[in-house]
Design a protein around this motif. Sequence first.
Motif, PDB file in Angstrom:
ATOM      1  N   ASP B 297       0.834  -1.193   0.000  1.00 39.24           N
ATOM      2  CA  ASP B 297       0.000   0.000   0.000  1.00 39.24           C
ATOM      3  C   ASP B 297       0.877   1.255   0.000  1.00 39.24           C
ATOM      4  N   THR B 298       0.742   2.061  -1.047  1.00 36.43           N
ATOM      5  CA  THR B 298       1.551   3.264  -1.174  1.00 36.43           C
ATOM      6  C   THR B 298       1.291   4.252  -0.055  1.00 36.43           C
ATOM      7  N   LEU B 299       0.013   4.460   0.272  1.00 35.84           N
ATOM      8  CA  LEU B 299      -0.318   5.490   1.252  1.00 35.84           C
ATOM      9  C   LEU B 299       0.244   5.137   2.631  1.00 35.84           C
ATOM     10  N   ASN B 300       0.261   3.845   2.954  1.00 33.31           N
ATOM     11  CA  ASN B 300       0.879   3.410   4.219  1.00 33.31           C
ATOM     12  C   ASN B 300       2.395   3.337   4.126  1.00 33.31           C
ATOM     13  N   ASN B 301       2.894   3.538   2.938  1.00 34.27           N
ATOM     14  CA  ASN B 301       4.319   3.399   2.667  1.00 34.27           C
ATOM     15  C   ASN B 301       4.867   2.055   3.153  1.00 34.27           C
ATOM     16  N   ASP B 302       4.259   1.001   2.671  1.00 36.92           N
ATOM     17  CA  ASP B 302       4.648  -0.362   3.052  1.00 36.92           C
ATOM     18  C   ASP B 302       6.043  -0.777   2.574  1.00 36.92           C
ATOM     19  N   TRP B 303       6.578  -0.085   1.628  1.00 34.48           N
ATOM     20  CA  TRP B 303       7.787  -0.551   0.953  1.00 34.48           C
ATOM     21  C   TRP B 303       9.036  -0.178   1.758  1.00 34.48           C
ATOM     22  N   ASP B 304       9.735  -1.201   2.201  1.00 35.46           N
ATOM     23  CA  ASP B 304      10.897  -0.997   3.071  1.00 35.46           C
ATOM     24  C   ASP B 304      11.921  -0.025   2.504  1.00 35.46           C
ATOM     25  N   ILE B 305      12.284  -0.230   1.229  1.00 33.52           N
ATOM     26  CA  ILE B 305      13.370   0.598   0.694  1.00 33.52           C
ATOM     27  C   ILE B 305      13.005   2.087   0.697  1.00 33.52           C
ATOM     28  N   LEU B 306      11.721   2.385   0.703  1.00 36.11           N
ATOM     29  CA  LEU B 306      11.314   3.804   0.706  1.00 36.11           C
ATOM     30  C   LEU B 306      11.323   4.384   2.117  1.00 36.11           C
ATOM     31  N   ARG B 307      11.424   3.496   3.095  1.00 32.57           N
ATOM     32  CA  ARG B 307      11.399   4.010   4.477  1.00 32.57           C
ATOM     33  C   ARG B 307      12.800   4.154   5.063  1.00 32.57           C
ATOM     34  N   GLU B 308      13.791   4.159   4.221  1.00 26.85           N
ATOM     35  CA  GLU B 308      15.178   4.293   4.663  1.00 26.85           C
ATOM     36  C   GLU B 308      15.325   5.558   5.526  1.00 26.85           C
ATOM     37  N   LEU B 309      15.845   5.387   6.746  1.00 30.73           N
ATOM     38  CA  LEU B 309      15.924   6.534   7.651  1.00 30.73           C
ATOM     39  C   LEU B 309      17.181   7.364   7.425  1.00 30.73           C
ATOM     40  N   ASN B 310      18.233   6.698   6.995  1.00 27.28           N
ATOM     41  CA  ASN B 310      19.482   7.410   6.739  1.00 27.28           C
ATOM     42  C   ASN B 310      19.316   8.313   5.518  1.00 27.28           C
ATOM     43  N   PRO B 311      19.366   9.653   5.733  1.00 33.23           N
ATOM     44  CA  PRO B 311      19.072  10.557   4.609  1.00 33.23           C
ATOM     45  C   PRO B 311      20.064  10.389   3.461  1.00 33.23           C
ATOM     46  N   ALA B 312      21.248   9.934   3.767  1.00 34.68           N
ATOM     47  CA  ALA B 312      22.231   9.750   2.702  1.00 34.68           C
ATOM     48  C   ALA B 312      21.823   8.610   1.774  1.00 34.68           C
ATOM     49  N   LYS B 313      21.055   7.666   2.320  1.00 34.58           N
ATOM     50  CA  LYS B 313      20.671   6.508   1.513  1.00 34.58           C
ATOM     51  C   LYS B 313      19.248   6.611   0.987  1.00 34.58           C
ATOM     52  N   LYS B 314      18.587   7.723   1.319  1.00 33.81           N
ATOM     53  CA  LYS B 314      17.192   7.876   0.906  1.00 33.81           C
ATOM     54  C   LYS B 314      17.059   7.670  -0.601  1.00 33.81           C
ATOM     55  N   PRO B 315      16.169   6.782  -1.006  1.00 33.67           N
ATOM     56  CA  PRO B 315      16.039   6.555  -2.446  1.00 33.67           C
ATOM     57  C   PRO B 315      15.392   7.764  -3.119  1.00 33.67           C
ATOM     58  N   SER B 316      15.855   8.046  -4.326  1.00 34.93           N
ATOM     59  CA  SER B 316      15.205   9.107  -5.094  1.00 34.93           C
ATOM     60  C   SER B 316      15.273   8.715  -6.565  1.00 34.93           C
ATOM     61  N   PHE B 317      14.354   9.266  -7.322  1.00 31.68           N
ATOM     62  CA  PHE B 317      14.166   8.794  -8.687  1.00 31.68           C
ATOM     63  C   PHE B 317      14.259   9.926  -9.700  1.00 31.68           C
ATOM     64  N   ASP B 318      14.807   9.596 -10.857  1.00 25.15           N
ATOM     65  CA  ASP B 318      14.912  10.571 -11.941  1.00 25.15           C
ATOM     66  C   ASP B 318      13.562  10.938 -12.513  1.00 25.15           C
ATOM     67  N   ALA B 319      12.731   9.917 -12.618  1.00 21.29           N
ATOM     68  CA  ALA B 319      11.422  10.148 -13.227  1.00 21.29           C
ATOM     69  C   ALA B 319      10.368   9.413 -12.413  1.00 21.29           C
ATOM     70  N   ILE B 320       9.253  10.074 -12.179  1.00 18.40           N
ATOM     71  CA  ILE B 320       8.142   9.428 -11.474  1.00 18.40           C
ATOM     72  C   ILE B 320       6.880   9.639 -12.301  1.00 18.40           C
ATOM     73  N   VAL B 321       6.197   8.573 -12.564  1.00 19.58           N
ATOM     74  CA  VAL B 321       4.918   8.667 -13.272  1.00 19.58           C
ATOM     75  C   VAL B 321       3.869   7.952 -12.432  1.00 19.58           C
ATOM     76  N   ALA B 322       2.612   8.374 -12.525  1.00 19.78           N
ATOM     77  CA  ALA B 322       1.586   7.663 -11.770  1.00 19.78           C
ATOM     78  C   ALA B 322       0.204   8.034 -12.256  1.00 19.78           C
ATOM     79  N   ASN B 323      -0.667   7.047 -12.186  1.00 21.40           N
ATOM     80  CA  ASN B 323      -2.087   7.256 -12.430  1.00 21.40           C
ATOM     81  C   ASN B 323      -2.803   6.587 -11.265  1.00 21.40           C
ATOM     82  N   PRO B 324      -2.756   7.224 -10.088  1.00 25.77           N
ATOM     83  CA  PRO B 324      -3.325   6.570  -8.908  1.00 25.77           C
ATOM     84  C   PRO B 324      -4.846   6.558  -8.989  1.00 25.77           C
ATOM     85  N   PRO B 325      -5.508   5.680  -8.227  1.00 23.11           N
ATOM     86  CA  PRO B 325      -6.980   5.680  -8.232  1.00 23.11           C
ATOM     87  C   PRO B 325      -7.501   7.070  -7.879  1.00 23.11           C
TER      88      PRO B 325
END
Lengths: 409, 547
Positions: B297-325
């Motif tokens: 679930d995106t809204l709950n942020n279930d995805w571990d890699i996105l919850r990285e607490l170390n700001p140096a390792k925080k994932p970030s993306f070049d491009a984000i696309v979405a068509n959410p409900p």
Amino acid sequence: MSKYKTLKSLVARLRDDLNNPTKPISLLLIYAYNRTGKTRLSMEFKDAGKRKTKKNLTGTPDTLYFNAFTEDLFVWENDLEGDSMRRLQLNEKSSFFNAMTELALDETIAQYLSRYADFDFDFTYKEVQQGNETVAKPDFVSFEKDGVPNIKVSRGEQNIFIWCIFMAICERMLDGHESYQGKKYLYIDDPISSLDDNNAISVACDLAKLLRRAATRKNVDGAPAPIRVIFSSHHALFFNVMCNEVGRRTDGEPKVTHKRYFLHRPNGDGAYTLQATEDTPFFHHVATLAELQRAADPEKGKLYTFHFNALRSVMEKTASFFGHPSMAFCLKALDNEEDRALFSRALHLLSHGAYAIHEPTEMGEDNKELFRRILREFITRFEFALPGVVATQSAALAPAPAPEEAPAQ
Amino acid sequence: MNDHNQKQLGKTLWNIADQLRGAMNADDFRDYMLSFLFLRYLSDNYEMAAKKELGRDYPDPNAIGNGGRSPLSVWYAENPDDVVAFEKQMRLKAHYVIKPEHLWTSIAHMARIQNDELLNTLQAGFKYIENESFQSTFGGLFSEINLSSEKIGRTYADRNAKLCAIITEIAKGLADFSSDVDALGDAYEYLIGQFAAGSGKKAGEFYTPQQVSDILSAIVTLDSQEPATGKKERLASVLDFACGSGSLLLNVRKRMGPHGIGRIYGQEKNITTYNLARMNMLLHGVKDTEFEIYHGDTLNNDWDILRELNPAKKPSFDAIVANPPFSLRWEPTEAMGDDVRFKNYGLAPKSAADFAFLLHGFHYLKDEGVMAIILPHGVLFRGGAEERIRTKLLKDGHIDTVIGLPANLFYSTGIPVCILVLKKCKKPDDVLLINAAELFLKDKRQNKLGDGKNGTPDHIGKIVSTYQFRTEEDRYSTRVSMERIAAEGYNLNISRYISTAEEELEIDLVAAHKYLVDIEKQVREATAQHNTFLQELGLPPLPLSEG
């Protein structure tokens, strides 16, 4: 019993009930026969909520309502010329559709609809000028079934569809959606004027769930912010299910404070009587009995297992009226030992609440016989005066009179 | 495979689905059908690699002694000692292993001869692929495909017979078509689209129409700071946090080329759709090491890699696309208010999660990245909490472009939608508004956007180039200053800034007069001529108007 000379004074009474500072009531259930003036009462209630007063300087309407007027916001376009583009035209002027404009409600509506019917629908929007900008408003709905587009749906299907829109909107209103801010009341008048009994029961269950949510609603800060609800119906079975569903204590859910009324217009003139039905004879239960008797009619009736439930409820009320704690009292009065055992067994087997209600199944022949016998004995033994009500009931089956007043808004 | 063949393949499959699904509802049948298609793809790919690997040792598929068995079964039977080494080699070359008896050719053969063991074999095959075929896990890939479901038949024999029929038909339908990667992938895509269109509101939810998808992927693959300079060389990463069947991600990949993207990330909440997405990736030739699709679930942020607490390792993306409900109801908890994703902007209201989705994605956008998201028009003007979030985004200069699209583009709803293009750092200090709502092609149930092919106007190209060059055009696009937006109370309703009202035509009264006089003259002449004929015939003449 209280008498009210005009609708206005009756409305004042209802609003007082809901706003009683010492003993707030979150839900009023009103039973009334057809042609008592239920729809006019609901309109009067709504109008009272948009008069400019000291408290409401702008005259912002405080009630979201569903009644015959709401149904009139939808008009069939049969495309007599082309005979192909049949559709349901929506009255764009109504603020009722504000959430349709701003939120994608289609899926919520589809979810509700799939529980009652099996056709698909499509909203078409159009741009409407509003001041210096344009806003997309729903223009019409077309229906589809088994891949056939633009079909005409039956009156009953149409009403259930409109009802599903209302439920979807209600949901968003309870969530605190911007468009319905400032609404304090929900007034629901006879949502099921042309439904069969199966749908009546499932609609009642869904509605009761929603009303529970309204009564126990909290605002963003977690403080109670209930929406007060008035519900009226002429449909005894529907009303009865509502009473049971709302009154039932559910684990983990707070109790919903509610009041039940029987609304009557004894002489057909302007005066109304309002009778609370908790502490005086249960008018709507008499009406329920009449309904059960109709269902038990071997010729025209159709008995479902949930009718046992309804009968049990009336028996319980009757027992408590005579000061007895359980319906064993009524069963004892049936002098046949064997019937008594059979009946309690039937009740336990057949009345597993939600299951029986959501998937109505017809009774087997033996159970039908048993049911008829018990009903007959019960009515005779306790000398219920049904005939008058039965007469009124059959009158009530006639289609509701067309609304007479100003066009809906 | 050309466009025409592709369509033909899709249609053939759709017809099979239509004929065979019987009482089964379309959604259920979709999952069976797509799984078989997937199996066929994996098998073909594998057999091709095996053939290359074994070279001349690969048994002749048409040899008489095979008795209908697949070449690999023959090879396995003849070389039992070499199987381990062979499979090891295949793991290196093809990334996965399939047992000969699970290959599509074997399964289709069993179906043709109505072998009683088909169902059991198929079940074992799916299980093997899930658990052992791939190095990285594909656990649960077929979890929603219940081969022992009552929906196919009451008894084992019934179910086996039904599967034989379905698989035989599919095998027949596919036989005429080549098995190259894109063809099957596109047929898969086509089927997903057909199923979305054919099965009502609820099933259409996860499907983004190809044309809308084209716009989003075109936007995020252009250079983020200077779109006018054209397409980026490479995207290190792309994310779709509500990826559905993954077609939007695949569209971005298609535009960048197979080596243009470092890694593809997707998240999907619905488990069936999540499995579809994973199959879809593989079917389009994306290697299992090149993508990561997560079920959660995106809204709950279930995805571990996105919850990285170390700001140096925080994932970030070049491009984000979405068509959410659209306008999903959600239940924000108190703790959500402190969530890093929402803290600086506020929580979206319970009645519509639109801004929650937007903020989620935006949080993970690289400073020089681009995000394009589809949302209902309401986000442009709704009040309350949403107004506050919108205002903050605008004041911080994060909203780059707003594109209003025509109504009725989606299967799930007819509500008009828009595309928001967001950037963490953007050069222009104005907001580009594009009113693309009026340019579309009418189709039976759905509106469509033209792509310039087959004689259609290029609606898609117009939108993209307007974004790319930030051009202004009367009644279509405009660049609005922040002062103006502030003056409008941060309401972004496009019609406030771009008027589309038709100008009233000026009527030239003199010309109109002359035109009417001329008509009158013609009438009189015609009547006079007609009367001469009537006179000759000895009939009474028509009356002439007073002139």
